[in-house]
Scaffold this motif. Structure first.
Motif, PDB file in Angstrom:
ATOM      1  N   THR A   1       0.828  -1.203   0.000  1.00  0.00           N
ATOM      2  CA  THR A   1       0.000   0.000   0.000  1.00  0.00           C
ATOM      3  C   THR A   1       0.866   1.258   0.000  1.00  0.00           C
ATOM      4  O   THR A   1       0.599   2.202  -0.744  1.00  0.00           O
ATOM      5  CB  THR A   1      -0.916  -0.013   1.246  1.00  0.00           C
ATOM      6  OG1 THR A   1      -1.872  -1.034   1.038  1.00  0.00           O
ATOM      7  CG2 THR A   1      -1.634   1.294   1.445  1.00  0.00           C
ATOM      8  N   ASP A   2       1.937   1.249   0.832  1.00  0.00           N
ATOM      9  CA  ASP A   2       2.842   2.401   0.891  1.00  0.00           C
ATOM     10  C   ASP A   2       3.509   2.640  -0.460  1.00  0.00           C
ATOM     11  O   ASP A   2       3.623   3.772  -0.918  1.00  0.00           O
ATOM     12  CB  ASP A   2       3.928   2.179   1.954  1.00  0.00           C
ATOM     13  CG  ASP A   2       3.364   2.334   3.357  1.00  0.00           C
ATOM     14  OD1 ASP A   2       2.228   2.828   3.474  1.00  0.00           O
ATOM     15  OD2 ASP A   2       4.053   1.948   4.316  1.00  0.00           O
ATOM     16  N   LEU A   3       3.953   1.541  -1.093  1.00  0.00           N
ATOM     17  CA  LEU A   3       4.622   1.665  -2.396  1.00  0.00           C
ATOM     18  C   LEU A   3       3.672   2.221  -3.448  1.00  0.00           C
ATOM     19  O   LEU A   3       4.032   3.104  -4.217  1.00  0.00           O
ATOM     20  CB  LEU A   3       5.136   0.298  -2.867  1.00  0.00           C
ATOM     21  CG  LEU A   3       6.448  -0.175  -2.264  1.00  0.00           C
ATOM     22  CD1 LEU A   3       6.750  -1.591  -2.718  1.00  0.00           C
ATOM     23  CD2 LEU A   3       7.578   0.756  -2.693  1.00  0.00           C
ATOM     24  N   LEU A   4       2.452   1.700  -3.444  1.00  0.00           N
ATOM     25  CA  LEU A   4       1.457   2.149  -4.426  1.00  0.00           C
ATOM     26  C   LEU A   4       1.132   3.623  -4.202  1.00  0.00           C
ATOM     27  O   LEU A   4       1.037   4.401  -5.148  1.00  0.00           O
ATOM     28  CB  LEU A   4       0.190   1.296  -4.318  1.00  0.00           C
ATOM     29  CG  LEU A   4      -0.909   1.641  -5.316  1.00  0.00           C
ATOM     30  CD1 LEU A   4      -0.472   1.293  -6.730  1.00  0.00           C
ATOM     31  CD2 LEU A   4      -2.200   0.917  -4.980  1.00  0.00           C
ATOM     32  N   ARG A   5       1.014   3.979  -2.936  1.00  0.00           N
ATOM     33  CA  ARG A   5       0.681   5.362  -2.618  1.00  0.00           C
ATOM     34  C   ARG A   5       1.812   6.305  -3.034  1.00  0.00           C
ATOM     35  O   ARG A   5       1.574   7.377  -3.593  1.00  0.00           O
ATOM     36  CB  ARG A   5       0.401   5.495  -1.119  1.00  0.00           C
ATOM     37  CG  ARG A   5      -0.116   6.857  -0.782  1.00  0.00           C
ATOM     38  CD  ARG A   5      -0.547   6.977   0.635  1.00  0.00           C
ATOM     39  NE  ARG A   5      -0.729   8.392   0.928  1.00  0.00           N
ATOM     40  CZ  ARG A   5      -1.166   8.865   2.048  1.00  0.00           C
ATOM     41  NH1 ARG A   5      -1.506   8.054   3.009  1.00  0.00           N
ATOM     42  NH2 ARG A   5      -1.300  10.145   2.233  1.00  0.00           N
ATOM     43  N   ALA A   6       3.059   5.897  -2.758  1.00  0.00           N
ATOM     44  CA  ALA A   6       4.205   6.725  -3.148  1.00  0.00           C
ATOM     45  C   ALA A   6       4.264   6.856  -4.665  1.00  0.00           C
ATOM     46  O   ALA A   6       4.512   7.939  -5.199  1.00  0.00           O
ATOM     47  CB  ALA A   6       5.486   6.109  -2.617  1.00  0.00           C
ATOM     48  N   SER A   7       3.994   5.752  -5.344  1.00  0.00           N
ATOM     49  CA  SER A   7       4.034   5.762  -6.806  1.00  0.00           C
ATOM     50  C   SER A   7       2.922   6.648  -7.373  1.00  0.00           C
ATOM     51  O   SER A   7       3.141   7.432  -8.303  1.00  0.00           O
ATOM     52  CB  SER A   7       3.920   4.310  -7.272  1.00  0.00           C
ATOM     53  OG  SER A   7       3.481   4.225  -8.546  1.00  0.00           O
ATOM     54  N   PHE A   8       1.740   6.559  -6.779  1.00  0.00           N
ATOM     55  CA  PHE A   8       0.622   7.402  -7.215  1.00  0.00           C
ATOM     56  C   PHE A   8       0.930   8.879  -6.929  1.00  0.00           C
ATOM     57  O   PHE A   8       0.649   9.752  -7.751  1.00  0.00           O
ATOM     58  CB  PHE A   8      -0.668   6.979  -6.505  1.00  0.00           C
ATOM     59  CG  PHE A   8      -1.873   7.796  -6.890  1.00  0.00           C
ATOM     60  CD1 PHE A   8      -2.436   7.669  -8.147  1.00  0.00           C
ATOM     61  CD2 PHE A   8      -2.444   8.697  -6.006  1.00  0.00           C
ATOM     62  CE1 PHE A   8      -3.538   8.429  -8.524  1.00  0.00           C
ATOM     63  CE2 PHE A   8      -3.543   9.457  -6.360  1.00  0.00           C
ATOM     64  CZ  PHE A   8      -4.088   9.318  -7.629  1.00  0.00           C
ATOM     65  N   SER A   9       1.547   9.138  -5.773  1.00  0.00           N
ATOM     66  CA  SER A   9       1.873  10.522  -5.413  1.00  0.00           C
ATOM     67  C   SER A   9       2.845  11.135  -6.415  1.00  0.00           C
ATOM     68  O   SER A   9       2.691  12.288  -6.811  1.00  0.00           O
ATOM     69  CB  SER A   9       2.496  10.572  -4.015  1.00  0.00           C
ATOM     70  OG  SER A   9       1.547  10.169  -3.075  1.00  0.00           O
ATOM     71  N   LYS A  10       3.840  10.356  -6.828  1.00  0.00           N
ATOM     72  CA  LYS A  10       4.801  10.870  -7.811  1.00  0.00           C
ATOM     73  C   LYS A  10       4.106  11.125  -9.152  1.00  0.00           C
ATOM     74  O   LYS A  10       4.380  12.112  -9.824  1.00  0.00           O
ATOM     75  CB  LYS A  10       5.952   9.878  -8.006  1.00  0.00           C
ATOM     76  CG  LYS A  10       6.968   9.943  -6.882  1.00  0.00           C
ATOM     77  CD  LYS A  10       8.106   8.987  -7.114  1.00  0.00           C
ATOM     78  CE  LYS A  10       8.984   8.932  -5.880  1.00  0.00           C
ATOM     79  NZ  LYS A  10       9.934   7.836  -5.929  1.00  0.00           N
ATOM     80  N   TYR A  11       3.215  10.212  -9.512  1.00  0.00           N
ATOM     81  CA  TYR A  11       2.451  10.336 -10.762  1.00  0.00           C
ATOM     82  C   TYR A  11       1.614  11.626 -10.728  1.00  0.00           C
ATOM     83  O   TYR A  11       1.633  12.414 -11.675  1.00  0.00           O
ATOM     84  CB  TYR A  11       1.560   9.101 -10.890  1.00  0.00           C
ATOM     85  CG  TYR A  11       0.692   9.017 -12.111  1.00  0.00           C
ATOM     86  CD1 TYR A  11       1.204   8.562 -13.316  1.00  0.00           C
ATOM     87  CD2 TYR A  11      -0.660   9.354 -12.047  1.00  0.00           C
ATOM     88  CE1 TYR A  11       0.395   8.452 -14.439  1.00  0.00           C
ATOM     89  CE2 TYR A  11      -1.466   9.254 -13.167  1.00  0.00           C
ATOM     90  CZ  TYR A  11      -0.938   8.795 -14.360  1.00  0.00           C
ATOM     91  OH  TYR A  11      -1.739   8.696 -15.466  1.00  0.00           O
ATOM     92  N   VAL A  12       0.931  11.833  -9.601  1.00  0.00           N
ATOM     93  CA  VAL A  12       0.088  13.026  -9.447  1.00  0.00           C
ATOM     94  C   VAL A  12       0.943  14.287  -9.476  1.00  0.00           C
ATOM     95  O   VAL A  12       0.615  15.259 -10.162  1.00  0.00           O
ATOM     96  CB  VAL A  12      -0.724  12.950  -8.123  1.00  0.00           C
ATOM     97  CG1 VAL A  12      -1.374  14.276  -7.786  1.00  0.00           C
ATOM     98  CG2 VAL A  12      -1.783  11.868  -8.212  1.00  0.00           C
ATOM     99  N   TYR A  13       2.057  14.255  -8.750  1.00  0.00           N
ATOM    100  CA  TYR A  13       2.920  15.435  -8.659  1.00  0.00           C
ATOM    101  C   TYR A  13       3.429  15.841 -10.046  1.00  0.00           C
ATOM    102  O   TYR A  13       3.401  17.011 -10.412  1.00  0.00           O
ATOM    103  CB  TYR A  13       4.090  15.151  -7.717  1.00  0.00           C
ATOM    104  CG  TYR A  13       5.001  16.335  -7.515  1.00  0.00           C
ATOM    105  CD1 TYR A  13       4.565  17.460  -6.821  1.00  0.00           C
ATOM    106  CD2 TYR A  13       6.292  16.346  -8.036  1.00  0.00           C
ATOM    107  CE1 TYR A  13       5.385  18.555  -6.648  1.00  0.00           C
ATOM    108  CE2 TYR A  13       7.115  17.435  -7.864  1.00  0.00           C
ATOM    109  CZ  TYR A  13       6.665  18.531  -7.167  1.00  0.00           C
ATOM    110  OH  TYR A  13       7.474  19.628  -7.005  1.00  0.00           O
ATOM    111  N   THR A  14       3.873  14.863 -10.821  1.00  0.00           N
ATOM    112  CA  THR A  14       4.371  15.158 -12.170  1.00  0.00           C
ATOM    113  C   THR A  14       3.261  15.747 -13.033  1.00  0.00           C
ATOM    114  O   THR A  14       3.464  16.753 -13.724  1.00  0.00           O
ATOM    115  CB  THR A  14       4.899  13.860 -12.830  1.00  0.00           C
ATOM    116  OG1 THR A  14       5.834  13.279 -11.950  1.00  0.00           O
ATOM    117  CG2 THR A  14       5.563  14.131 -14.164  1.00  0.00           C
ATOM    118  N   ALA A  15       2.080  15.129 -12.972  1.00  0.00           N
ATOM    119  CA  ALA A  15       0.952  15.617 -13.771  1.00  0.00           C
ATOM    120  C   ALA A  15       0.575  17.044 -13.359  1.00  0.00           C
ATOM    121  O   ALA A  15       0.314  17.903 -14.212  1.00  0.00           O
ATOM    122  CB  ALA A  15      -0.242  14.689 -13.609  1.00  0.00           C
TER     123      ALA A  15
END
Lengths: 60, 137
Positions: free
Chosen positions: B9-23
């Motif tokens: 869950t932590d990994l997915l959340r971190a990955s989603f956060s980076k995706y959101v931040y870039t977008a």
């Protein structure tokens, strides 16, 4: 709720999950919407729309 | 929740956060370019978000705001490159983007204390290594 489920529920339109995700990223959006220290409300709105698109498009 | 599930869950959340931040950063840059296309000067920081770590490191060489000699800059650059990816990113987000600790933490799906600890640990490392390499404190 685990994060994957939160995203999946938000994708199918669960308002609680969507608002939970919006709250999670509100600080980031507000920070990015600041131009010279003042919040640009149009930009803030655009960023919230982008967040919604990210929820839909993020590959799970 | 079992530890493995929590970690996923932590990994997915971190990955989603980076995706959101870039977008979000890309959207912000497009918005500002469109809004200020007739102005010569863009508001401070509007082009910085698409830069990579290497760009920041080369920026340190070319037009640093710090009043350092060129030799010192090379030392500082070499020191920054010894840090872990996470430490470099936290320093860049904090110093160049001016993000707050809780905003950085949000990107990585951690708490603000983790961001704060990573930042100060990295700064301490940079300071120690920089002095060790012969730079001025």
């Amino acid at each position: 709720m685990i994060f994957r489920n939160l995203l999946l529920e938000a994708r199918v339109g669960d308002p609680d999950c969507i608002s939970q995700l919006f709250e999670m990223y509100r600080a980031m959006i507000t920070g990015l919407a600041k131009i010279d220290g003042i919040i640009d409300e149009d930009l803030e709105q655009e960023l919230f729309i982008t967040l919604y698109q990210c929820i839909e498009k993020f590959p799970l | 929740m079992c530890p493995k599930q929590k970690s996923d869950t932590d990994l997915l959340r971190a990955s989603f956060s980076k995706y959101v931040y870039t977008a979000l950063c890309n959207k912000r840059n497009r918005y500002l370019s469109k809004k200020y296309r007739h102005d010569r000067e863009l508001p401070a920081g509007c082009n910085e978000y698409e830069m990579t770590i290497d760009d920041y490191l080369s920026l340190l060489n070319s037009k640093s705001k710090l009043e350092l000699q060129l030799a010192d800059l090379y030392e500082l650059k070499a020191t920054l490159e010894t840090l872990s990816q996470l430490e470099q990113e936290v320093i860049i987000l904090k110093i160049f983007h001016g993000l707050k600790f809780h905003e950085i933490a949000c990107l990585y799906g951690k708490n603000a204390k983790m961001a704060k600890n990573t930042y100060y640990r990295a700064i301490a490392k940079v300071r120690a290594l920089y002095i060790e390499r012969g730079g001025k404190a």
